[in-house]
Motif scaffolding. Structure first.
Motif, PDB file in Angstrom:
ATOM      1  N   LEU A 301      -8.675 -18.972 -18.959  1.00  0.00           N
ATOM      2  CA  LEU A 301      -8.525 -17.766 -19.781  1.00  0.00           C
ATOM      3  C   LEU A 301      -8.149 -16.575 -18.898  1.00  0.00           C
ATOM      4  N   GLY A 302      -8.641 -16.582 -17.676  1.00  0.00           N
ATOM      5  CA  GLY A 302      -8.280 -15.516 -16.728  1.00  0.00           C
ATOM      6  C   GLY A 302      -6.792 -15.548 -16.399  1.00  0.00           C
ATOM      7  N   LEU A 303      -6.237 -16.754 -16.281  1.00  0.00           N
ATOM      8  CA  LEU A 303      -4.801 -16.868 -15.975  1.00  0.00           C
ATOM      9  C   LEU A 303      -3.969 -16.278 -17.107  1.00  0.00           C
ATOM     10  N   THR A 304      -4.400 -16.546 -18.345  1.00  0.00           N
ATOM     11  CA  THR A 304      -3.656 -16.006 -19.493  1.00  0.00           C
ATOM     12  C   THR A 304      -3.789 -14.492 -19.543  1.00  0.00           C
ATOM     13  N   SER A 305      -4.964 -13.997 -19.132  1.00  0.00           N
ATOM     14  CA  SER A 305      -5.170 -12.540 -19.183  1.00  0.00           C
ATOM     15  C   SER A 305      -4.299 -11.792 -18.173  1.00  0.00           C
ATOM     16  N   GLN A 306      -3.802 -12.529 -17.148  1.00  0.00           N
ATOM     17  CA  GLN A 306      -2.980 -11.845 -16.143  1.00  0.00           C
ATOM     18  C   GLN A 306      -1.656 -11.359 -16.734  1.00  0.00           C
ATOM     19  N   VAL A 307      -1.270 -11.978 -17.847  1.00  0.00           N
ATOM     20  CA  VAL A 307      -0.020 -11.576 -18.490  1.00  0.00           C
ATOM     21  C   VAL A 307      -0.370 -10.564 -19.572  1.00  0.00           C
ATOM     22  N   ASP A 308       0.469  -9.558 -19.713  1.00  0.00           N
ATOM     23  CA  ASP A 308       0.185  -8.557 -20.739  1.00  0.00           C
ATOM     24  C   ASP A 308       0.609  -9.096 -22.105  1.00  0.00           C
ATOM     25  N   LEU A 309      -0.392  -9.463 -22.896  1.00  0.00           N
ATOM     26  CA  LEU A 309      -0.099 -10.009 -24.225  1.00  0.00           C
ATOM     27  C   LEU A 309      -0.257  -8.932 -25.295  1.00  0.00           C
ATOM     28  N   GLY A 310      -0.488  -7.715 -24.849  1.00  0.00           N
ATOM     29  CA  GLY A 310      -0.623  -6.625 -25.807  1.00  0.00           C
ATOM     30  C   GLY A 310      -1.953  -6.627 -26.531  1.00  0.00           C
ATOM     31  N   VAL A 311      -2.871  -7.447 -26.075  1.00  0.00           N
ATOM     32  CA  VAL A 311      -4.206  -7.473 -26.688  1.00  0.00           C
ATOM     33  C   VAL A 311      -5.243  -7.399 -25.569  1.00  0.00           C
ATOM     34  N   THR A 312      -6.465  -7.067 -25.939  1.00  0.00           N
ATOM     35  CA  THR A 312      -7.507  -6.973 -24.914  1.00  0.00           C
ATOM     36  C   THR A 312      -8.013  -8.365 -24.544  1.00  0.00           C
ATOM     37  N   ARG A 313      -8.745  -8.381 -23.437  1.00  0.00           N
ATOM     38  CA  ARG A 313      -9.372  -9.612 -22.974  1.00  0.00           C
ATOM     39  C   ARG A 313     -10.345 -10.118 -24.059  1.00  0.00           C
ATOM     40  N   GLY A 314     -11.046  -9.172 -24.679  1.00  0.00           N
ATOM     41  CA  GLY A 314     -12.005  -9.526 -25.727  1.00  0.00           C
ATOM     42  C   GLY A 314     -11.306 -10.189 -26.914  1.00  0.00           C
ATOM     43  N   PHE A 315     -10.149  -9.672 -27.276  1.00  0.00           N
ATOM     44  CA  PHE A 315      -9.372 -10.242 -28.385  1.00  0.00           C
ATOM     45  C   PHE A 315      -8.977 -11.685 -28.048  1.00  0.00           C
ATOM     46  N   GLN A 316      -8.512 -11.875 -26.826  1.00  0.00           N
ATOM     47  CA  GLN A 316      -8.041 -13.203 -26.431  1.00  0.00           C
ATOM     48  C   GLN A 316      -9.189 -14.219 -26.473  1.00  0.00           C
ATOM     49  N   ARG A 317     -10.371 -13.816 -25.968  1.00  0.00           N
ATOM     50  CA  ARG A 317     -11.538 -14.714 -26.010  1.00  0.00           C
ATOM     51  C   ARG A 317     -11.945 -15.001 -27.451  1.00  0.00           C
ATOM     52  N   GLU A 318     -11.882 -13.952 -28.298  1.00  0.00           N
ATOM     53  CA  GLU A 318     -12.243 -14.155 -29.702  1.00  0.00           C
ATOM     54  C   GLU A 318     -11.242 -15.081 -30.385  1.00  0.00           C
ATOM     55  N   PHE A 319      -9.984 -15.008 -29.976  1.00  0.00           N
ATOM     56  CA  PHE A 319      -9.001 -15.889 -30.596  1.00  0.00           C
ATOM     57  C   PHE A 319      -9.306 -17.341 -30.231  1.00  0.00           C
ATOM     58  N   ALA A 320      -9.719 -17.557 -28.991  1.00  0.00           N
ATOM     59  CA  ALA A 320     -10.106 -18.924 -28.582  1.00  0.00           C
ATOM     60  C   ALA A 320     -11.299 -19.390 -29.422  1.00  0.00           C
ATOM     61  N   LEU A 379       4.865 -17.057 -21.497  1.00  0.00           N
ATOM     62  CA  LEU A 379       4.063 -17.557 -20.384  1.00  0.00           C
ATOM     63  C   LEU A 379       4.324 -19.048 -20.210  1.00  0.00           C
ATOM     64  N   PHE A 380       4.355 -19.735 -21.321  1.00  0.00           N
ATOM     65  CA  PHE A 380       4.583 -21.171 -21.327  1.00  0.00           C
ATOM     66  C   PHE A 380       6.005 -21.478 -20.852  1.00  0.00           C
ATOM     67  N   LEU A 381       6.970 -20.778 -21.427  1.00  0.00           N
ATOM     68  CA  LEU A 381       8.364 -21.082 -21.118  1.00  0.00           C
ATOM     69  C   LEU A 381       8.733 -20.735 -19.686  1.00  0.00           C
ATOM     70  N   ASN A 382       8.122 -19.701 -19.137  1.00  0.00           N
ATOM     71  CA  ASN A 382       8.432 -19.334 -17.757  1.00  0.00           C
ATOM     72  C   ASN A 382       8.108 -20.452 -16.790  1.00  0.00           C
ATOM     73  N   ASN A 383       7.112 -21.245 -17.141  1.00  0.00           N
ATOM     74  CA  ASN A 383       6.783 -22.376 -16.293  1.00  0.00           C
ATOM     75  C   ASN A 383       7.728 -23.539 -16.520  1.00  0.00           C
ATOM     76  N   GLY A 384       8.382 -23.527 -17.641  1.00  0.00           N
ATOM     77  CA  GLY A 384       9.210 -24.667 -17.970  1.00  0.00           C
ATOM     78  C   GLY A 384      10.671 -24.499 -17.595  1.00  0.00           C
ATOM     79  N   THR A 385      11.090 -23.267 -17.322  1.00  0.00           N
ATOM     80  CA  THR A 385      12.505 -23.084 -16.993  1.00  0.00           C
ATOM     81  C   THR A 385      12.800 -23.652 -15.618  1.00  0.00           C
TER      82      THR A 385
END
Ligand code: HEM
Length: 401
Positions: A301-320, A379-385
């Motif tokens: 979850l920390g790795l995903t938070s490194q990218v600016d998804l336009g939401v807070t860390r709390g939002f991202q954890r709540e989405f999980a 984030l996903f696609l950047n790893n796949g290109t």
């Protein structure tokens, strides 16, 4: 909209067994009548590994040949590529046997699955990434194996390799000569065989495991249910339109994927009903927290938070939490953010309904949700290109204890 949320909660709750968890059973009881092989027998996939691959990879590791194999594999990427030159002869013979699709492959279904994946890509990125990825950390054997293997010490690189697999599976030409998925699957199958040889040598893993050889056919099936079965169930519960043919094609793509990972046909579910039955039996009761899983979830979850998804860390954890249930969220000690949760509960179903043309009303949080799902996709696609393509390499050691 309330009905949709409620139905979703009930379906997910029941599917994940959260209304009264059954005690983990030790003996396998799923009949192979519901499998591709359709043989009415019960054999135990937790006692089946990969007899055709494990001794070969063990000997390559013992003889110090894996680094040269990894180098030779660097340029072996597309399904249509010739097999790399200079490999040890037994490995070449293995590839000649396995670098092919199973006889029961239905190309029309694979083509349909590819189009379906394209149409659903935004949802798939979100569900595989934030749903399945985090669910893997509450599958105790998987969490312990990943933590104690070589890749567990560098989760960023490991996540990038896993993305490679997901990207290759979801590419439109995944199974075509220009696609990568057959090659990537073979590399993954060899990696799993290496892990079976290496992990039993890890004192850290031996101290916590309930298993003497990792990654059985049964374990791979469990992981499949945390991926394909979970993702399909969620998409349905969100009210996404999936035709019967698309539904079947999505399963078929996973059936072929399981075969390529070395799962026997008599364990591969033939229908989604059989898959759900197997999932309820083999995945749900086994979900549990482990110290290794809690650590891995935090890192992921920390790795995903490194990218600016336009939401807070709390939002991202709540989405999980929203995707996986609060019970799993509590196990993983994901912090609470009740304000974000309220936004998600109301806003996500509204976002999906608008995006799918099921409702004409633009929900108030539309741009926030849109940025969030697009950010995850990038984030996903950047790893796949090809620029940042992270090839799968066979490990030669474990996590340093
Ligand atoms: C490696 C996919 C099941 C444990 C990998 C890799 C991929 C992959 C793509 C290579 C990337 C890497 O090295 O990190 C899958 C898929 C599965 C599955 C698609 C099922 C559908 C499992 C299961 C376990 C497991 C059931 C354990 C219970 C591991 C470990 C590694 C690995 C320990 C090696 C990590 C390292 O040290 O480099 N898997 N896997 N996998 N997998 Fe799996």
């Amino acid at each position: 909209m309330q009905n949709l949320s409620r139905r979703r909660v009930l379906t997910l709750g029941a599917a994940l067994g959260l209304a009264g968890v059954a005690a983990p059973s030790t003996a396998w009881a799923w009949s192979s009548a519901g499998s591709i092989a359709a043989t009415d027998t019960v054999s135990d996939p937790w006692g089946v590994w990969d007899d055709d691959t494990d001794p070969l990879v063990a000997s390559l590791l013992e003889n110090g040949q894996i680094p040269a194999v990894n180098t030779a594999f660097d340029s072996w990427i597309e399904n249509g590529d010739a097999l790399p030159a200079g490999l040890p002869a037994p490995l070449t013979a293995w590839l000649q046997r396995h670098n092919t699709l199973p006889s029961w492959t239905d190309q029309a279904k694979l083509a349909r699955a590819a189009q379906f994946n394209k149409r659903m890509s935004m949802y798939l990125f979100l569900l595989y990434g934030l749903g399945s990825g985090i669910m893997s950390t509450v599958i105790p054997r998987e969490a312990r194996n990943v933590y104690w293997s070589e890749g567990g010490a560098d989760m960023k690189a490991r996540a990038a390799k896993t993305f490679t697999y997901g990207y290759d599976l979801n590419a439109v030409d995944a199974f075509q000569p220009t696609g990568h998925f057959v090659v990537t699957s073979n590399k993954t199958r060899l990696t799993h065989a290496a892990v079976r040889h290496l992990l039993p040598q890890s004192p850290g893993w031996r101290a916590v495991t309930d298993d003497f050889v990792p990654i059985s056919n049964g374990d791979i099936l469990i992981t499949f249910h945390s991926l394909g079965t979970f993702v399909r169930r969620e998409m349905k519960s969100w009210g996404l339109r999936i035709s019967a043919a698309e539904d079947e094609a999505f399963l078929h793509q996973w059936q072929v994927a399981l075969h390529l990972l070395g799962v026997r046909d008599d364990f591969i579910p033939a229908t989604w009903a059989a898959a759900e039955q197997q999932s309820a039996y083999a995945l749900t009761p086994l979900l549990a927290p482990t110290p290794e899983g809690i650590n891995l979830a935090d890192i992921l979850l920390g790795l995903t938070s490194q990218v600016d998804l336009g939401v807070t860390r709390g939002f991202q954890r709540e989405f999980a939490r929203y995707l996986l249930s609060d019970r799993i969220g509590d196990w993983l000690r994901l912090p609470r953010d009740y304000a974000s949760r309220a936004v998600i509960e109301v806003g996500w179903p509204a976002y999906v309904a608008f995006r799918e043309g099921l409702s004409p009303i633009i929900p108030s949080g539309f741009s926030m949700f849109d940025r969030f799902v697009r950010g995850l996709a990038m984030l996903f696609l950047n790893n796949g290109t090809s620029a940042t393509y992270t090839p799968i390499t066979i490990p030669t050691g474990n996590r340093p204890s």
